[in-house]
Structure formats: structure tokens, C-alpha cells
Design an enzyme around this catalytic site. Sequence first.
Site, short mmCIF file in Angstrom:
data_model
loop_
_atom_site.label_atom_id
_atom_site.label_comp_id
_atom_site.label_asym_id
_atom_site.label_seq_id
_atom_site.Cartn_x
_atom_site.Cartn_y
_atom_site.Cartn_z
N CYS A 269 -6.36 5.92 0.59
CA CYS A 269 -5.50 6.23 1.74
C CYS A 269 -5.25 7.73 1.90
O CYS A 269 -5.43 8.28 3.00
CB CYS A 269 -4.20 5.45 1.64
SG CYS A 269 -3.08 5.97 0.32
N HIS A 317 1.59 4.96 -0.02
CA HIS A 317 0.56 4.69 0.98
C HIS A 317 0.79 5.58 2.20
O HIS A 317 1.94 5.90 2.55
CB HIS A 317 0.57 3.22 1.40
CG HIS A 317 -0.64 2.83 2.20
ND1 HIS A 317 -1.89 2.64 1.64
CD2 HIS A 317 -0.79 2.62 3.54
CE1 HIS A 317 -2.74 2.32 2.59
NE2 HIS A 317 -2.12 2.31 3.74
N HIS A 329 -5.78 3.70 8.72
CA HIS A 329 -5.55 3.90 7.28
C HIS A 329 -6.63 3.20 6.48
O HIS A 329 -7.39 2.39 7.01
CB HIS A 329 -4.16 3.39 6.88
CG HIS A 329 -4.02 1.89 6.89
ND1 HIS A 329 -3.31 1.19 5.95
CD2 HIS A 329 -4.49 0.94 7.74
CE1 HIS A 329 -3.34 -0.10 6.20
NE2 HIS A 329 -4.05 -0.28 7.29
#
Length: 354
Positions: A269, A317, A329
Site C-alpha cells: 500500500c 494502510h 490502493h
Amino acid sequence: MAAHRKPRERSLGGTTARTAATLALAGAATATAFDGTGNAEPQLTPAQVKAKVDKLYQEAEAATETYNGAKEKADAAQRRLHSLQDETARRQQKLNAARDALGSFAAAQYREGGIDSAWQLALSSDPDRYLDSAAFVERAGARQAGAVARVREQLREIEQLRGASRIELKSLRSRQAELKRQKKTITGKLAEARGLLARLTPPERAQVTGDGSAQGRASRSASDTRAALEQAGSVAAPGSRASAAIGYAYQKLGSPYVWGATGPDAFDCSGLVQAAYRSAGISLPRTTYAQINAGRRVTRSELQPGDLVFFYSGISHVGIYVGNGQMIHAPNPSAPVRLAPIDQMPFAGATRVV
């Protein structure tokens, strides 16, 4: 004759029969346990598997960000160590040249009778002791005494460099040990998640990972950027750099998630975010918990395309906001780089880097 008479067989009745039955049942139970069916885990529903897998992926991603941070520090320590080693080598060459010059002077003095053979021997076998000799300094005169002082200073500098190298090497080994621990954690979590997903049927697995959804299908079509733009809604980025970063992220739709990867063909990510903004000429830190402090914090209501959006309490994240409540993402090993709503995970904050 009675002593040789065959013993009379006794029937399995009463206590004997009960004992035999107990032993038989125990043996059957043991056999069942060895077969692996006696303690079989209860069958999990797809929803339960999804909850467990999501938790494992979140834990693995938190460990991945720790790994990324440790790797960044290990790489920096490695660069510093190489720099120290290179500088030590350069200083050693200068020292050797200075020693050779002093050696030539000592040899000339010896030929002229100014320095005896014992001092020449000292120069070749133990230069430090030779250079520390007050007798040599007195004979050398002011010019040579200055050269001796410089050599002695070079010796001290080299020893300092070697000491710094030893400290840096210790730091590097510590970082490498941390990398090994985090890698073990990550691979363990991912293996457990794979094991849970393997218990599901293909349709159930697609439902859990999102690969059966319209969003999943659109995300896998990395080459069809126009369709992805239509799905997310065409929202203009506030600046050319944000627009370039978003464009890069759209081009990477469908790319696989690989922990620790920063592109160009696979990402985690924070690696995707870093690569997207690198393509726009902006350098971002490697980890989520550093990226959130790389720009100006904005509220959820202030979000604009190009902003970085972060999730979970540990800031483990990150995605790139593209407008209309959507982000791009790199989710996890079961899902490629894709479009997703920002409300599918616990929102933790946002940053505007341009």
C-alpha cells in the site's frame, strides 16, 4: 493328571467384560484422534473466514510497514557503512603515501649517517613507535616534524573512522535481525490467511476477496483506464502533480500486491503511494506512519483528489483519494491494486502532500 488338565476358559462377563469394553472404546477414540477427525475444527462460514482473513491481513500489513521502516533504516546504515569504509580506504592511501615519504627521508638520513639501522628497522616493523620517537623528530627538523605530526593525526582519524564503522556495523546487524523477525511475522500471517481461504469453494473465496464483484472485475482491467475513471467519477485533481500521481495509480490498476514492493510491477500500500508521487516528482517516505506526516493534515470533509487517506488506529494502510468517496490502493495479497470506497475500512486521517 489334574496338574496337566487344560485351564477352563472364563467367559467375558461382569467386571472383565466392562474392562474390555472400556479398552476397546479408548482404542477407538485414540485411532479417531490420530486420523485427525476427533479434534476437527468446526467448519467456518464464509463470513467468519472473511473476518479472520481481514484481521490477519491487517496484522500482516502492520508488520509490513514495520518491516519497511526497518529496511529503510538498514539500507541507510548500509550506505553509511560503505561511506565510512570508502573514506577509511582513502585515508589509508594518504597515510601510506605519507609513510612512504617519511621512509624515504629516513633512508636518506641513514645513508648520511643521521639515523642508525635500528631506527630504519623500527620504521618498517612498527611505524607508530618510530613516529613517536622524539629522537627522530629532533633529527627531522621542522619540515619533517610537521609531516610526522600529520601522519599521527591521520592515524587517529583512521582509528575514529574504524570505530564509527564498528558502531554502524552493529546497528546494521540489529536492523537486519529486526527485518528477519518482521518477515517471519508477515509470512506466518499470510500463510494462515491462505490456509483459511483454501477451505472455501471458489465462489465463496471470490466473495470473501471481492474478486467476484463488479469493482473487482473493473479493477483487474488495468488497461481499461477509461472504464475505471467512469466508475470512480471524473473528478479533476487540484494540481498537475496530484493529477500525475492519480494517473500513475490508474495505470497500475490490476497490479499484484506484494509486501515490501514499490513497483513498477507490484506494490504494497505505501509502496504504491510512494511510487505514484515519485512519478510526479515528489519524494515521500516509505512507511504509512511517516507518510501521514509528510504533508498538511486535512479532514475527511476536505478531501480532494490526490490526498492520501489512512486507515486503522496504527496507521497501517494508505490509499490515494480519487474523488466521489473512492480511492486507489493496494489492498492485500488476495486482491490487486484496485478502486475501493474509503468507508470500507476504519478511517484514521488524511494528508495533502501538494
